[in-house]
Scaffold this motif. Structure first.
Motif, PDB file in Angstrom:
ATOM      1  N   LYS A  49      27.110   5.805 -16.741  1.00  0.00           N
ATOM      2  CA  LYS A  49      28.244   6.564 -16.214  1.00  0.00           C
ATOM      3  C   LYS A  49      28.690   7.543 -17.284  1.00  0.00           C
ATOM      4  O   LYS A  49      29.110   7.128 -18.376  1.00  0.00           O
ATOM      5  N   CYS A  50      28.628   8.810 -16.977  1.00  0.00           N
ATOM      6  CA  CYS A  50      29.038   9.820 -17.948  1.00  0.00           C
ATOM      7  C   CYS A  50      30.511   9.637 -18.281  1.00  0.00           C
ATOM      8  O   CYS A  50      31.340   9.431 -17.387  1.00  0.00           O
ATOM      9  N   THR A  51      30.837   9.688 -19.572  1.00  0.00           N
ATOM     10  CA  THR A  51      32.226   9.499 -19.983  1.00  0.00           C
ATOM     11  C   THR A  51      33.038  10.781 -19.850  1.00  0.00           C
ATOM     12  O   THR A  51      34.216  10.792 -20.164  1.00  0.00           O
ATOM     13  N   HIS A  52      32.422  11.855 -19.376  1.00  0.00           N
ATOM     14  CA  HIS A  52      33.188  13.083 -19.126  1.00  0.00           C
ATOM     15  C   HIS A  52      33.921  12.961 -17.791  1.00  0.00           C
ATOM     16  O   HIS A  52      35.128  12.756 -17.775  1.00  0.00           O
ATOM     17  N   GLN A  53      33.192  13.008 -16.682  1.00  0.00           N
ATOM     18  CA  GLN A  53      33.872  12.878 -15.388  1.00  0.00           C
ATOM     19  C   GLN A  53      33.209  11.866 -14.465  1.00  0.00           C
ATOM     20  O   GLN A  53      33.398  11.903 -13.250  1.00  0.00           O
ATOM     21  N   GLN A  65      20.929  11.872 -19.724  1.00  0.00           N
ATOM     22  CA  GLN A  65      21.518  13.186 -19.518  1.00  0.00           C
ATOM     23  C   GLN A  65      22.374  13.189 -18.270  1.00  0.00           C
ATOM     24  O   GLN A  65      22.083  12.500 -17.302  1.00  0.00           O
ATOM     25  N   CYS A  66      23.418  14.020 -18.318  1.00  0.00           N
ATOM     26  CA  CYS A  66      24.309  14.141 -17.169  1.00  0.00           C
ATOM     27  C   CYS A  66      23.967  15.397 -16.384  1.00  0.00           C
ATOM     28  O   CYS A  66      23.982  16.490 -16.938  1.00  0.00           O
ATOM     29  N   PRO A  67      23.665  15.248 -15.092  1.00  0.00           N
ATOM     30  CA  PRO A  67      23.308  16.409 -14.286  1.00  0.00           C
ATOM     31  C   PRO A  67      24.503  17.312 -13.968  1.00  0.00           C
ATOM     32  O   PRO A  67      24.317  18.448 -13.549  1.00  0.00           O
ATOM     33  N   ALA A  68      25.727  16.835 -14.190  1.00  0.00           N
ATOM     34  CA  ALA A  68      26.899  17.630 -13.802  1.00  0.00           C
ATOM     35  C   ALA A  68      27.166  18.774 -14.779  1.00  0.00           C
ATOM     36  O   ALA A  68      27.175  19.939 -14.394  1.00  0.00           O
ATOM     37  N   HIS A  69      27.399  18.441 -16.054  1.00  0.00           N
ATOM     38  CA  HIS A  69      27.728  19.484 -17.024  1.00  0.00           C
ATOM     39  C   HIS A  69      26.899  19.404 -18.292  1.00  0.00           C
ATOM     40  O   HIS A  69      27.239  19.997 -19.313  1.00  0.00           O
ATOM     41  N   GLY A  70      25.841  18.597 -18.249  1.00  0.00           N
ATOM     42  CA  GLY A  70      24.861  18.637 -19.333  1.00  0.00           C
ATOM     43  C   GLY A  70      25.121  17.771 -20.547  1.00  0.00           C
ATOM     44  O   GLY A  70      24.444  17.933 -21.557  1.00  0.00           O
TER      45      GLY A  70
HETATM   46  S1  FES Z   1      30.515  14.572 -15.740  1.00  0.00           S
HETATM   47 FE1  FES Z   1      28.930  14.375 -17.185  1.00  0.00          FE
HETATM   48  S2  FES Z   1      29.077  16.174 -18.348  1.00  0.00           S
HETATM   49 FE2  FES Z   1      30.683  16.347 -16.926  1.00  0.00          FE
END
Ligand code: FES
Length: 105
Positions: A49-53, A65-70
């Motif tokens: 789970k990406c810790t960004h969003q 890698q996160c496909p949302a914002h890299g």
């Molecule tokens: S949610 Fe993963 S980089 Fe934004």
């Protein structure tokens, strides 16, 4: 959650090889877990789970890698590139009787 260690094995005519990681689906969490194998006694279980969003991560070898914002994380769960700033959630693992126990609490 229990994983037999032999799930990491790749049997070949020349002997045994080991997968670098396994992706485990589970019903308790909303995201899969990636378990990296460093050697027979060292494993790291990371929540994908990406810790960004909160987008679900994808595994590329030693990186997630996160496909949302890299954002990119290494196989210890540390951020290698943003926008994420926090490390991935890590689950404690113990090894006994040829099994890996992953504590999901
Ligand atoms: S949610 Fe993963 S980089 Fe934004």
């Amino acid at each position: 959650m229990i994983v037999p260690l032999n799930e990491f094995e790749i049997k070949k005519s020349t002997g045994k090889n080991f997968k670098k990681y396994l992706v485990l689906q589970n019903e308790i969490l909303q995201y899969p877990i990636c378990v990296y194998r460093f050697d027979e006694n060292r494993y790291e279980a990371l929540l994908m789970k990406c810790t960004h969003q909160g987008t679900e991560l994808q595994v590329f070898g030693d990186k997630l890698q996160c496909p949302a914002h890299g954002s990119e994380f290494n196989n210890r769960g540390d951020v290698e590139s943003g926008p994420a700033i926090a490390s991935l959630r890590i689950f404690p693992v113990t090894i006994a009787d040829g099994q890996l126990k992953i504590s999901l609490k």
